[in-house]
Write a protein that holds these residues in place. Structure first.
Motif, PDB file in Angstrom:
ATOM      1  N   THR A 127     -53.680   1.749  32.900  1.00  0.00           N
ATOM      2  CA  THR A 127     -52.435   1.080  33.228  1.00  0.00           C
ATOM      3  C   THR A 127     -51.199   1.853  32.753  1.00  0.00           C
ATOM      4  N   GLU A 128     -50.153   1.769  33.561  1.00  0.00           N
ATOM      5  CA  GLU A 128     -48.836   2.265  33.170  1.00  0.00           C
ATOM      6  C   GLU A 128     -47.858   1.094  33.044  1.00  0.00           C
ATOM      7  N   ALA A 129     -48.383  -0.131  33.047  1.00  0.00           N
ATOM      8  CA  ALA A 129     -47.559  -1.342  33.104  1.00  0.00           C
ATOM      9  C   ALA A 129     -46.580  -1.456  31.944  1.00  0.00           C
ATOM     10  N   ASP A 130     -46.895  -0.891  30.784  1.00  0.00           N
ATOM     11  CA  ASP A 130     -45.966  -0.951  29.657  1.00  0.00           C
ATOM     12  C   ASP A 130     -44.861   0.097  29.764  1.00  0.00           C
ATOM     13  N   LEU A 131     -45.062   1.081  30.652  1.00  0.00           N
ATOM     14  CA  LEU A 131     -44.084   2.165  30.819  1.00  0.00           C
ATOM     15  C   LEU A 131     -43.221   2.012  32.058  1.00  0.00           C
ATOM     16  N   LEU A 132     -43.822   1.444  33.125  1.00  0.00           N
ATOM     17  CA  LEU A 132     -43.149   1.419  34.423  1.00  0.00           C
ATOM     18  C   LEU A 132     -43.363   0.097  35.139  1.00  0.00           C
ATOM     19  N   ASP A 133     -42.315  -0.370  35.809  1.00  0.00           N
ATOM     20  CA  ASP A 133     -42.387  -1.517  36.707  1.00  0.00           C
ATOM     21  C   ASP A 133     -42.372  -0.992  38.135  1.00  0.00           C
ATOM     22  N   GLY A 134     -42.439  -1.915  39.077  1.00  0.00           N
ATOM     23  CA  GLY A 134     -42.335  -1.514  40.474  1.00  0.00           C
ATOM     24  C   GLY A 134     -43.639  -0.950  40.992  1.00  0.00           C
ATOM     25  N   GLN A 135     -43.535  -0.260  42.092  1.00  0.00           N
ATOM     26  CA  GLN A 135     -44.720   0.274  42.754  1.00  0.00           C
ATOM     27  C   GLN A 135     -45.107   1.642  42.209  1.00  0.00           C
ATOM     28  N   ARG A 136     -46.341   2.010  42.422  1.00  0.00           N
ATOM     29  CA  ARG A 136     -46.822   3.367  42.138  1.00  0.00           C
ATOM     30  C   ARG A 136     -46.847   4.164  43.437  1.00  0.00           C
ATOM     31  N   VAL A 137     -47.197   3.498  44.529  1.00  0.00           N
ATOM     32  CA  VAL A 137     -47.222   4.125  45.856  1.00  0.00           C
ATOM     33  C   VAL A 137     -46.790   3.103  46.901  1.00  0.00           C
ATOM     34  N   ASP A 138     -46.452   3.616  48.089  1.00  0.00           N
ATOM     35  CA  ASP A 138     -46.182   2.744  49.226  1.00  0.00           C
ATOM     36  C   ASP A 138     -46.905   3.298  50.458  1.00  0.00           C
ATOM     37  N   GLU A 139     -46.903   2.527  51.537  1.00  0.00           N
ATOM     38  CA  GLU A 139     -47.646   2.920  52.737  1.00  0.00           C
ATOM     39  C   GLU A 139     -47.159   4.249  53.306  1.00  0.00           C
ATOM     40  N   ASP A 140     -45.843   4.461  53.335  1.00  0.00           N
ATOM     41  CA  ASP A 140     -45.315   5.710  53.884  1.00  0.00           C
ATOM     42  C   ASP A 140     -45.789   6.921  53.086  1.00  0.00           C
ATOM     43  N   GLY A 141     -45.780   6.805  51.762  1.00  0.00           N
ATOM     44  CA  GLY A 141     -46.221   7.912  50.915  1.00  0.00           C
ATOM     45  C   GLY A 141     -47.695   8.227  51.085  1.00  0.00           C
ATOM     46  N   ILE A 142     -48.518   7.176  51.169  1.00  0.00           N
ATOM     47  CA  ILE A 142     -49.959   7.368  51.371  1.00  0.00           C
ATOM     48  C   ILE A 142     -50.207   8.028  52.725  1.00  0.00           C
ATOM     49  N   LEU A 143     -49.562   7.519  53.762  1.00  0.00           N
ATOM     50  CA  LEU A 143     -49.743   8.077  55.104  1.00  0.00           C
ATOM     51  C   LEU A 143     -49.294   9.535  55.158  1.00  0.00           C
ATOM     52  N   ASP A 144     -48.195   9.841  54.487  1.00  0.00           N
ATOM     53  CA  ASP A 144     -47.723  11.225  54.427  1.00  0.00           C
ATOM     54  C   ASP A 144     -48.762  12.132  53.765  1.00  0.00           C
TER      55      ASP A 144
END
Length: 174
Positions: A35-52
């Protein structure tokens, strides 16, 4: 459970977004040790990034899939950088961590990098993730001492909860 390794395609995008975000961010990520939950909020990836990553030349996402159910258990992103292979987004379902899937994904990554003709694999890891760095070192990666800045202000990579985040470069000869 029988695991099959294959290359992701556009049919895997939604599953990969869910898997990666669940393993790194939010309460679901706390079921595992990556987990990075204590360091970062929000997303780690999104659909556009994965597709790219799937569609870009010299880039592939390998997935570990349960051969019986078709469920994506883990993944890793690889990119050919002319003799060196970048390894990123190594992810295992938080409920299945510590069962050897991450190690198998590294082995598959090394074989794929050798297929590309690469002699080294490298990655970046947030420097304060000492347990994760030790895990990679146990699997043959060396800390190069090279540091890279964290992309503050680019919410595609998350929203920092702490200051002074940076990456260290780890590398392994294959």
């Amino acid at each position: 459970m029988h695991i099959e390794f294959t290359q992701a395609d556009e049919s895997h995008v939604e599953d990969l977004v869910e898997l990666v975000n669940s393993a790194y961010r939010g309460d679901s990520s706390k079921k595992g040790w990556t987990t990075e939950a204590d360091l970062l909020d929000g997303q780690r990836v999104d659909e556009d990034g994965i597709l790219d990553n799937i569609e870009r030349e010299g880039s592939v996402i390998l997935i570990a899939e349960d051969d019986d159910t078709g469920k994506v258990l883990g993944c890793v992103h690889l990119e050919d950088h002319k003799g060196k292979c970048y390894l990123g987004m190594l992810t295992v379902d938080p409920t299945l961590q510590k069962h050897g899937i991450g190690k198998m994904l590294i082995q598959e990554s090394e074989a794929f990098a050798q297929f590309w003709g690469c002699t080294h694999i490298y990655m970046t890891v947030i420097t304060v993730r000492t347990e994760l760095i030790k895990w990679y070192e146990k699997h043959g990666f060396k800390n190069t001492g090279e540091k890279k800045p964290f992309p503050y202000g680019d919410e595609r990579f998350g929203i920092p909860k702490v200051d002074n985040l940076e990456f260290v470069v780890l590398e392994k000869k294959i």
